[in-house]
Design a protein around this motif. Sequence first.
Motif, PDB file in Angstrom:
ATOM      1  N   ALA A   1     -10.946  24.980 -63.314  1.00  0.00           N
ATOM      2  CA  ALA A   1     -10.946  25.361 -64.729  1.00  0.00           C
ATOM      3  C   ALA A   1     -11.812  24.427 -65.565  1.00  0.00           C
ATOM      4  CB  ALA A   1      -9.518  25.370 -65.271  1.00  0.00           C
ATOM      5  N   ALA A   2     -12.057  23.240 -65.066  1.00  0.00           N
ATOM      6  CA  ALA A   2     -12.823  22.249 -65.837  1.00  0.00           C
ATOM      7  C   ALA A   2     -14.308  22.586 -65.838  1.00  0.00           C
ATOM      8  CB  ALA A   2     -12.592  20.864 -65.262  1.00  0.00           C
ATOM      9  N   ASP A   3     -14.981  22.215 -66.900  1.00  0.00           N
ATOM     10  CA  ASP A   3     -16.418  22.481 -67.011  1.00  0.00           C
ATOM     11  C   ASP A   3     -17.199  21.623 -66.023  1.00  0.00           C
ATOM     12  OD1 ASP A   3     -15.935  24.285 -69.005  1.00  0.00           O
ATOM     13  OD2 ASP A   3     -16.261  22.851 -70.625  1.00  0.00           O
ATOM     14  N   ASP A   4     -16.926  20.327 -66.050  1.00  0.00           N
ATOM     15  CA  ASP A   4     -17.595  19.458 -65.086  1.00  0.00           C
ATOM     16  C   ASP A   4     -16.568  18.930 -64.097  1.00  0.00           C
ATOM     17  OD1 ASP A   4     -16.334  18.172 -67.056  1.00  0.00           O
ATOM     18  OD2 ASP A   4     -17.993  16.863 -67.635  1.00  0.00           O
ATOM     19  N   ASP A   5     -16.948  17.970 -63.289  1.00  0.00           N
ATOM     20  CA  ASP A   5     -16.002  17.518 -62.270  1.00  0.00           C
ATOM     21  C   ASP A   5     -14.918  16.626 -62.865  1.00  0.00           C
ATOM     22  OD1 ASP A   5     -17.785  15.534 -62.683  1.00  0.00           O
ATOM     23  OD2 ASP A   5     -18.517  15.433 -60.625  1.00  0.00           O
ATOM     24  N   VAL A   6     -13.812  16.535 -62.153  1.00  0.00           N
ATOM     25  CA  VAL A   6     -12.595  15.971 -62.713  1.00  0.00           C
ATOM     26  C   VAL A   6     -12.183  14.737 -61.924  1.00  0.00           C
ATOM     27  CG1 VAL A   6     -10.229  16.483 -63.376  1.00  0.00           C
ATOM     28  CG2 VAL A   6     -11.892  18.334 -63.206  1.00  0.00           C
ATOM     29  N   CYS A   7     -11.789  13.715 -62.674  1.00  0.00           N
ATOM     30  CA  CYS A   7     -11.331  12.468 -62.069  1.00  0.00           C
ATOM     31  C   CYS A   7      -9.897  12.631 -61.572  1.00  0.00           C
ATOM     32  CB  CYS A   7     -11.411  11.379 -63.126  1.00  0.00           C
ATOM     33  SG  CYS A   7     -10.629   9.837 -62.668  1.00  0.00           S
ATOM     34  N   VAL A   8      -9.588  12.009 -60.449  1.00  0.00           N
ATOM     35  CA  VAL A   8      -8.250  12.096 -59.877  1.00  0.00           C
ATOM     36  C   VAL A   8      -7.192  11.737 -60.909  1.00  0.00           C
ATOM     37  CG1 VAL A   8      -6.691  11.177 -58.123  1.00  0.00           C
ATOM     38  CG2 VAL A   8      -9.076  11.559 -57.574  1.00  0.00           C
ATOM     39  N   CYS A   9      -7.487  10.717 -61.694  1.00  0.00           N
ATOM     40  CA  CYS A   9      -6.492  10.220 -62.643  1.00  0.00           C
ATOM     41  C   CYS A   9      -6.162  11.257 -63.700  1.00  0.00           C
ATOM     42  CB  CYS A   9      -6.971   8.934 -63.282  1.00  0.00           C
ATOM     43  SG  CYS A   9      -8.369   9.160 -64.397  1.00  0.00           S
TER      44      CYS A   9
ATOM     45  N   ARG B   1     -12.941   8.676 -58.404  1.00  0.00           N
ATOM     46  CA  ARG B   1     -13.389   9.746 -57.528  1.00  0.00           C
ATOM     47  C   ARG B   1     -13.322  11.045 -58.338  1.00  0.00           C
ATOM     48  NH1 ARG B   1     -14.677  10.126 -51.630  1.00  0.00           N
ATOM     49  NH2 ARG B   1     -12.958   8.805 -50.958  1.00  0.00           N
ATOM     50  N   TYR B   2     -14.422  11.770 -58.338  1.00  0.00           N
ATOM     51  CA  TYR B   2     -14.485  13.016 -59.106  1.00  0.00           C
ATOM     52  C   TYR B   2     -14.515  14.218 -58.171  1.00  0.00           C
ATOM     53  CZ  TYR B   2     -15.473  10.155 -63.176  1.00  0.00           C
ATOM     54  OH  TYR B   2     -15.373   9.242 -64.195  1.00  0.00           O
ATOM     55  N   TYR B   3     -13.738  15.212 -58.501  1.00  0.00           N
ATOM     56  CA  TYR B   3     -13.658  16.415 -57.683  1.00  0.00           C
ATOM     57  C   TYR B   3     -14.205  17.631 -58.422  1.00  0.00           C
ATOM     58  CZ  TYR B   3     -10.773  14.111 -54.173  1.00  0.00           C
ATOM     59  OH  TYR B   3     -10.321  13.294 -53.175  1.00  0.00           O
ATOM     60  N   SER B   4     -14.863  18.496 -57.686  1.00  0.00           N
ATOM     61  CA  SER B   4     -15.307  19.775 -58.252  1.00  0.00           C
ATOM     62  C   SER B   4     -15.073  20.867 -57.211  1.00  0.00           C
ATOM     63  CB  SER B   4     -16.792  19.711 -58.618  1.00  0.00           C
ATOM     64  OG  SER B   4     -17.545  19.364 -57.480  1.00  0.00           O
ATOM     65  N   SER B   5     -14.986  22.093 -57.664  1.00  0.00           N
ATOM     66  CA  SER B   5     -14.669  23.175 -56.728  1.00  0.00           C
ATOM     67  C   SER B   5     -15.934  23.722 -56.078  1.00  0.00           C
ATOM     68  CB  SER B   5     -13.910  24.284 -57.448  1.00  0.00           C
ATOM     69  OG  SER B   5     -14.619  24.697 -58.589  1.00  0.00           O
ATOM     70  N   THR B   6     -15.804  24.221 -54.884  1.00  0.00           N
ATOM     71  CA  THR B   6     -16.932  24.803 -54.156  1.00  0.00           C
ATOM     72  C   THR B   6     -17.064  26.286 -54.516  1.00  0.00           C
ATOM     73  OG1 THR B   6     -15.564  25.478 -52.299  1.00  0.00           O
ATOM     74  CG2 THR B   6     -16.511  23.264 -52.217  1.00  0.00           C
ATOM     75  N   PRO B   7     -18.222  26.870 -54.219  1.00  0.00           N
ATOM     76  CA  PRO B   7     -18.398  28.310 -54.463  1.00  0.00           C
ATOM     77  C   PRO B   7     -17.313  29.127 -53.762  1.00  0.00           C
ATOM     78  CG  PRO B   7     -20.499  27.312 -53.877  1.00  0.00           C
ATOM     79  CD  PRO B   7     -19.461  26.242 -53.709  1.00  0.00           C
ATOM     80  N   ARG B   8     -16.914  28.694 -52.589  1.00  0.00           N
ATOM     81  CA  ARG B   8     -15.896  29.443 -51.862  1.00  0.00           C
ATOM     82  C   ARG B   8     -14.583  29.445 -52.637  1.00  0.00           C
ATOM     83  NH1 ARG B   8     -13.604  29.994 -45.737  1.00  0.00           N
ATOM     84  NH2 ARG B   8     -13.841  32.222 -45.987  1.00  0.00           N
TER      85      ARG B   8
END
Lengths: 126, 126
Positions: free
Chosen positions: B59-67, B102-109
């Motif tokens: 849902a986030a626009d850019d990648d998201v920090c674990v915290c 650590r930043y997470y983002s979703s994959t196309p899948r």
Amino acid sequence: MNEPTTDERPTDAQREQETGCCSGRHEHALSESAVATDVELLATLGNDTRYEALRIIAAADDDVCVCEIEPALGVSQGAVSQALSRLFSAGLVERRKEGRWRYYSSTPRAEGLLAALDETRGDVRD
Amino acid sequence: MNEPTTDERPTDAQREQETGCCSGRHEHALSESAVATDVELLATLGNDTRYEALRIIAAADDDVCVCEIEPALGVSQGAVSQALSRLFSAGLVERRKEGRWRYYSSTPRAEGLLAALDETRGDVRD
DNA sequence: CGTTCATTTTAGTATGCGCTAATATAAGAC
DNA sequence: GTCTTATATTAGCGCATACTAAAATGAACG
């Protein structure tokens, strides 16, 4: 099950002037019941027996008799029945009784999900 | 784990002249590894914590920090880390290290799957 | 160096899951 | 009615999973 013993996180105000991490709240906009439905559906499909069963049902042109699904799954008859039953409660298959036989067919939701799996499979680099 | 003690099923030839059930073989055309990948993906998402985590990331626009993910999930910090780790090995998120964070983002899948869930949700009659 | 912060990893535990085997139901065939 | 046949349901068991708590890693900062 969510009891922070102390408030060690920076406040919103602090976040603004902080390092750059933790600079916003993050939520999504799904109802609890939608989440529950999705998770149940995914957990249902996250099992070899049930996944294979649904694939067989979805791959067939018309609806499929239980006795045709059984030999392909390699588990006991009871296990197949349980698998189909759970696919049904998850909204992934429809069923129809005819004499002694029970025929299963996939729902639009199941078709959509399987299509998404197929279409995105290549997106993952191996 | 697949040992029919006796052959009680009708043969193909018999099926033709039989009642109409069991009149064809049923299989699907997916490689074993594709099935394994799909099932692992689905099992990964079939859990509240991991599903919610992915929803937040997607849902986030850019990648998201674990915290930023932690406070929304209502489980211990270690559990969040385990959840993200499993999302990563299932190919549902990408990750990037930056200093301590650590930043997470979703994959196309992942996007494709979530979209399919959203698009088909109404198809199920409640 | 040591300290703090963000995250991961490990150990341990309790609950849930998926199976088999056995039994039950239900519908034709006789 | 009894005897199959097709499927569902139940009991029970072993194993996997998801968590917590605690320790470990690793990066920034004094």
